[in-house]
Design an enzyme around this catalytic site. Structure first.
Site, PDB file in Angstrom:
ATOM      1  N   GLU A  53      -6.302 -10.517  -0.691  1.00  0.00           N
ATOM      2  CA  GLU A  53      -7.378 -10.562   0.279  1.00  0.00           C
ATOM      3  C   GLU A  53      -8.425 -10.302   0.334  1.00  0.00           C
ATOM      4  OE1 GLU A  53      -5.588  -7.362   2.554  1.00  0.00           O
ATOM      5  OE2 GLU A  53      -3.624  -7.429   1.771  1.00  0.00           O
ATOM      6  N   GLU A 102       0.690  -1.424   0.065  1.00  0.00           N
ATOM      7  CA  GLU A 102      -0.003  -0.175   0.091  1.00  0.00           C
ATOM      8  C   GLU A 102       0.953   1.233   0.154  1.00  0.00           C
ATOM      9  OE1 GLU A 102      -2.812  -0.254   3.284  1.00  0.00           O
ATOM     10  OE2 GLU A 102      -3.687  -1.915   2.525  1.00  0.00           O
TER      11      GLU A 102
HETATM   12  C1  GLA Z   1      -5.245  -4.420   4.076  1.00  0.00           C
HETATM   13  C2  GLA Z   1      -3.857  -5.341   4.661  1.00  0.00           C
HETATM   14  C3  GLA Z   1      -4.351  -6.413   5.638  1.00  0.00           C
HETATM   15  C4  GLA Z   1      -5.106  -6.250   6.326  1.00  0.00           C
HETATM   16  C5  GLA Z   1      -6.390  -5.875   6.170  1.00  0.00           C
HETATM   17  C6  GLA Z   1      -7.580  -5.263   6.627  1.00  0.00           C
HETATM   18  O1  GLA Z   1      -5.592  -4.988   3.967  1.00  0.00           O
HETATM   19  O2  GLA Z   1      -2.933  -5.391   4.017  1.00  0.00           O
HETATM   20  O3  GLA Z   1      -3.617  -6.861   6.608  1.00  0.00           O
HETATM   21  O4  GLA Z   1      -4.988  -5.509   8.102  1.00  0.00           O
HETATM   22  O5  GLA Z   1      -6.159  -4.414   5.834  1.00  0.00           O
HETATM   23  O6  GLA Z   1      -7.673  -6.288   7.769  1.00  0.00           O
END
Ligand code: GLA
Length: 368
Positions: free
Chosen positions: A272, A165
């Site tokens: 994710e 990020e």
């Molecule tokens: C981001 C992070 C994850 C997690 C999510 C929310 O996507 O990469 O590790 O913390 O936020 O749970």
């Protein structure tokens, strides 16, 4: 799906009891009578993973994990704040237990994450007087962190989210304005990849980010990866977080996202995945009166099943680029979306319900 759907009306009671006994012996939590889990349906496509905490490695949840998935990602236990709480102290307990569980069950392990602006320990940016450290000190700390963690799991963790990020969501800004950027400038990004590669040359190194379906943000991610690779930096793959919702992404957005990333000719992973049953909101906010209905209505269920169907159809279409799909959390019993974007609003973003049973969305994902 599950013996619940057996038509029992024509079966006499003793016979029914016998049949149920056999079925319950054969079936286990979240697993179909046929013995097929998600990982089996997708065997010729890509591994299917799930994010885990040490808490779920026992009992019913562990059984669901091993019957459905063939890859795990520690949800929190490899993040800097947990694994490296003080300068001279590492806490490997949680991460070690997840790695041991995965190896015992012959599952793949994705490491998450080596450098991020969130869940960082307070000490990393400060000296002993509490002043902000210099670029040299911070880079040295980052190098020590990456080298120690990656070396410990060398040969066990097959892929790392090295940098998480760093691209800004703001149109006019390229990099996120984080403490890492303010102290080091963008150099920390290339250094992180270089040091991870030195520590484990076999591990596949990912850049991972969210809101990848937004064309402006996607263009920046692609630009950064191209620039880094042109300099010889070992960014080897891209992680699309895929925190999505029933109404977003649209079919066109999905198609464009995958087409753009696939054109890079690098491995891609959905890292994710979850699909909120509420319309997408990108910012945290207070709970309002209109948030009162948190039931899992059949409308929510159907919309979600349809969105999951759409997403997995695209995933299968891009199987030559896609080397993994990981869900963020296991079942609707617990998800980070229960507290984001609205604190305390129950969400139902996964394929298994609160009793670990497969949902309608599960059926859509495996019917192809
Ligand atoms: C981001 C992070 C994850 C997690 C999510 C929310 O996507 O990469 O590790 O913390 O936020 O749970």
């Amino acid at each position: 799906m599950m013996f619940r759907q057996t038509d029992s009306r024509k079966i006499t009671r003793p016979l029914l009891l016998g049949v149920l006994g056999v079925f319950s012996a054969l079936s286990c939590v979240g697993q179909e009578v046929s013995g097929q889990g998600l990982k089996d349906y997708y065997q010729s496509f890509f591994p299917i993973g799930v994010s885990v905490s040490p808490r779920v490695l026992k009992g019913e949840e562990a059984q669901l994990i091993t019957s459905q998935f063939n890859s795990v990602t520690p949800e929190n236990d490899m993040k800097m704040g947990v694994i490296h709480p003080r300068e001279n102290e590492y806490n490997f307990r949680g991460a070690d237990s997840i790695v041991a569980f995965a190896l015992r069950n012959k599952m793949k392990i994705r490491g998450h994450t080596l450098c991020w602006h969130n869940q960082v320990p307070g000490w990393i940016f400060k000296d002993e007087k509490g002043d902000t450290v210099s670029k040299e000190v911070l880079l040295k700390r980052l190098k020590d962190h990456i080298t120690t963690v990656v070396t410990r799991y060398k040969g066990k963790v097959y892929a790392w989210d090295v940098v998480n990020e760093v691209i800004s969501d703001k149109k006019e800004e390229f990099y996120r304005n984080s403490a890492w950027l303010r102290i080091c400038g963008p150099e920390f990004i290339e250094k992180a990849f270089t040091w991870a590669h030195e520590a484990d040359p076999q591990a596949v190194l990912f850049y991972n980010d969210y809101n990848e379906i937004n064309p402006a943000k996607r263009a920046k991610i692609i630009q950064m990866v191209k620039n880094l690779r042109a300099k010889g930096v070992p960014v080897q793959a891209i992680g699309l977080q895929a925190h999505w919702a029933v109404n977003e992404p649209s079919e066109d957005q999905l198609e464009e996202t995958f087409a753009d990333f696939a054109a890079l000719q690098l491995p891609l992973q959905v890292t994710e995945l979850d699909i909120s049953v509420y319309p997408k909101e990108h910012e945290a906010r207070e709970r309002k009166a209109s948030d009162a209905d948190t039931s899992y209505s059949s409308e929510k269920e159907n919309n979600q099943a349809e969105q999951y169907r759409r997403c997995f159809a695209i995933f299968r279409k891009y199987k030559t680029s896609l080397t993994g799909v990981t869900f963020w959390n296991l079942s609707d019993r617990h998800s980070w979306l229960d507290n984001f974007p609205v604190h305390g609003r129950k969400d139902y973003p996964l394929l298994f319900d609160r009793n670990f049973q497969p949902k309608k969305a599960f059926k859509e994902v495996v019917s192809f």
